[in-house]
Every structure is written in C-alpha cells, then in structure tokens.
Write an enzyme that holds these catalytic residues in place. Sequence first.
Site, PDB file in Angstrom:
ATOM      1  CE  LYS A  70     -12.181  27.907  13.826  1.00 44.71           C
ATOM      2  NZ  LYS A  70     -11.320  27.167  12.814  1.00 44.71           N
TER       3      LYS A  70
ATOM      4  CE1 TYR B 231      -2.786  26.192  26.069  1.00 46.67           C
ATOM      5  CE2 TYR B 231      -1.523  28.197  27.560  1.00 46.67           C
ATOM      6  CZ  TYR B 231      -2.614  26.979  27.285  1.00 46.67           C
ATOM      7  OH  TYR B 231      -3.329  27.090  28.417  1.00 46.67           O
TER       8      TYR B 231
ATOM      9  CB  THR C  39     -10.974  19.743  12.647  1.00 48.44           C
ATOM     10  OG1 THR C  39     -10.674  21.134  12.217  1.00 48.44           O
ATOM     11  CG2 THR C  39     -11.017  19.682  14.006  1.00 48.44           C
TER      12      THR C  39
ATOM     13  N   GLY D  52      -4.814  31.675  20.106  1.00 55.98           N
ATOM     14  CA  GLY D  52      -4.755  33.134  20.402  1.00 55.98           C
ATOM     15  C   GLY D  52      -3.337  33.606  20.314  1.00 55.98           C
TER      16      GLY D  52
ATOM     17  CB  SER E 173      -7.410  18.112  15.105  1.00 54.52           C
ATOM     18  OG  SER E 173      -8.774  17.839  15.517  1.00 54.52           O
TER      19      SER E 173
ATOM     20  N   GLY F 118     -11.928  28.557   9.478  1.00 55.76           N
ATOM     21  CA  GLY F 118     -10.924  28.012   8.383  1.00 55.76           C
ATOM     22  C   GLY F 118     -10.135  26.766   8.999  1.00 55.76           C
TER      23      GLY F 118
ATOM     24  CD  GLU G 193     -14.013  25.150  22.369  1.00 56.95           C
ATOM     25  OE1 GLU G 193     -15.019  25.112  23.100  1.00 56.95           O
ATOM     26  OE2 GLU G 193     -13.317  26.585  22.205  1.00 56.95           O
TER      27      GLU G 193
ATOM     28  CG  ASP H 289     -12.282  24.809  10.478  1.00 60.74           C
ATOM     29  OD1 ASP H 289     -10.978  24.241  10.806  1.00 60.74           O
ATOM     30  OD2 ASP H 289     -13.066  25.291  11.066  1.00 60.74           O
TER      31      ASP H 289
ATOM     32  CE  LYS I 197     -13.223  23.159  13.670  1.00 66.35           C
ATOM     33  NZ  LYS I 197     -11.860  23.203  14.581  1.00 66.35           N
TER      34      LYS I 197
ATOM     35  CB  VAL J 292     -10.498  23.568  25.470  1.00 69.29           C
ATOM     36  CG1 VAL J 292     -11.858  23.542  25.348  1.00 69.29           C
ATOM     37  CG2 VAL J 292     -10.203  23.941  26.798  1.00 69.29           C
TER      38      VAL J 292
END
Length: 334
Positions: free
Chosen positions: A106, A49, A248, A13, A254, A136, A282, A244, A191, A280
């Site tokens: 995602k 971050y 990743t 973000g 990643s 992406g 995901e 992507d 991914k 996180v």
Amino acid sequence: MKRVAVMGAGSWGTAFAKVLADSGTDVVLWARRAEVADEITRSRVNPGYLPDTVLPANLAATHDPAKALAGAEAVVLGVPSQTLRANLAQWRSALPAGATLVSLAKGVELGTLKRMSEVVREVAGVPEDQVAVVSGPNLAKEIAAEQPTATVIACTDHDRAVDLQHACSNSYFRPYTNVDVVGCELGGACKNVIALACGMAAGLGFGDNTMASIITRGLAETARMGAALGADPLTFAGLAGLGDLVATCASPLSRNRSFGERLGRGDTVAQAQEAAHGQVAEGVKSCSSIRELAARIGVDMPITDGVHRVCHDGLDPRALTTALLGRERKAERQ
C-alpha cells in the site's frame, strides 16, 4: 486455484499466506532470509513477525524464489512498496505465464509516482487485467488470530477477482470483489499517511474529536485525489476506503499510527524508526510521493503535506496542528 506463491514473509505476507492455506489453497511462502524459511518449516511459526500463530500444514516455506514460484496460479507480492520494483525485477524470469499477480503493498512509488499495480505491470510486462490488489482493514495480527474481518480484492478482470475471492474465503476472512483498482490502491496508500497524523495527535494528548476530524478530513483529501485520477467515489465509502482508514488510524497494532504517536511524543524520525525494530511504516515514505502526485494533478492535500513536513522537513507536530487549524475557512465540500 490450487497453488499460490506468497513472496514476502513479513507480518502481512505471512498472515495472508495463512488465510489462503486456511481456505484450502496450497501455499508456498518465500522468505528473504533462509533462517526464517527454515524456522517456519521446522516449528510452523514465524517468530520474528507472528510468534503466536501456528501456520497450517499446507503452507510451505522456502528461501528459493524459483521454487516458490514454480507452478503457481497466482503470485502474491508481499514486500514493502518502495522495494517492490527491485524484488519483482529479480523474479520476473521465473514468473509463471498467465499467473495472476497480486499486490499486498500500500503505497505510491517514490520518483515515478506510480501505484503498485502500475509498477507490477511495468516490471512484469503483463496487461492491466492480470494484476489484482488486496486492500481493506488488514491488521495482520488480528487476521492471523482469526478475528473476523472483510477485505477487497480489486482487479479490472472481474473473473480473476472472483477466482482469488474463492481462494481466500474462509470462516474468519470475507473478501469482496471490486473492479476499481485505482480507488482501492489510493485508499490503501493514503490511509497510512493519515494514520501518521492521527498518531501524532494521540502523542500530543488529543482526544476523539481530533481523531474523528483528522480521519474525516483525511478521507476527503483522499477522495479528491481519487476523483482526479478516475476512481469510483463509492470506493472510498467502502472497505478499501473508510474501513482501512479507520482501522489504521485507530489501532495500536497499526505501524503508521504507532510511528506517528512516537513523533507526537517528541521522538525524532530516526528514534521512531529504531523503536519500530525493522517494521516498515509505509506512510513515512509514501507521504512524499503522494504529496508530489497531488501537486502534479492539482489536488489540495493539506494533511499529507503536513505529515511530509514533519517527517522530512523537521516541522514540530504542534506546529502542524496550528497550521491546519489556521487554514482559510471554506465550505466542507470544497
């Protein structure tokens, strides 16, 4: 597009807010914690971050969601996929009428098995053509460091996608447009799961042949799901698919790859989560929802199934390797 709200001050973000600001767009970044917003305002840095990134002057930060959303022409949703519904429900009454809603998340929602754009449409009560997604090779630290990258902005309304494209185009960030929202979202969600498998393989000490095999077969099962759900097959050969996936699965930046590598080295899921320090991965949750969606539509996704079994059923990553290699032999395109 003159003013955009970015809701979520995590790595991606914050990085995307910087991209917008560097492209000449005025940005208000909403942070869940007041101290994060205050620190960004004071020092122009998000220390938790992106501590090495100085944020532009035309990027403001706030802890007040109503203040962030007021007057925004686009609202970028930068919260994790499994918390998107709850957050958006809190913000719904403050969303500016007609604003383009943009998902950065995602994943596939647990329980409902909905893609993120479907969650946004349902909760915000907006039509399909008002929702866009960004997908992406989006490694936040590299983008924040202004390393050249390309991405995809997908929206069924091509003109909205173009407006967003103009709002985030600059010397290091090149967005392409696409109308295949389904394909772009599935590529981004799947991914993460395949990257967990690649991380496990790396943790077990396997090399590039293994990685290439997992990436390629992972892309094949993602494309099978996409075909069953009406995606354009060409999307999976593009930035939101192969691009992507490669980034990743291969990068130490990643979160999913790093999480999987810890599992391959013998950590439990709980130990890997503790080592992630609040970041996180995901794919740990999405592997379950994607697996369930695949079963619902009758699509074979053996890597996804195996990752779910490691993360949630206690399967040893070594046993996953044996199970995948021991599957029935068949033609590559089956």
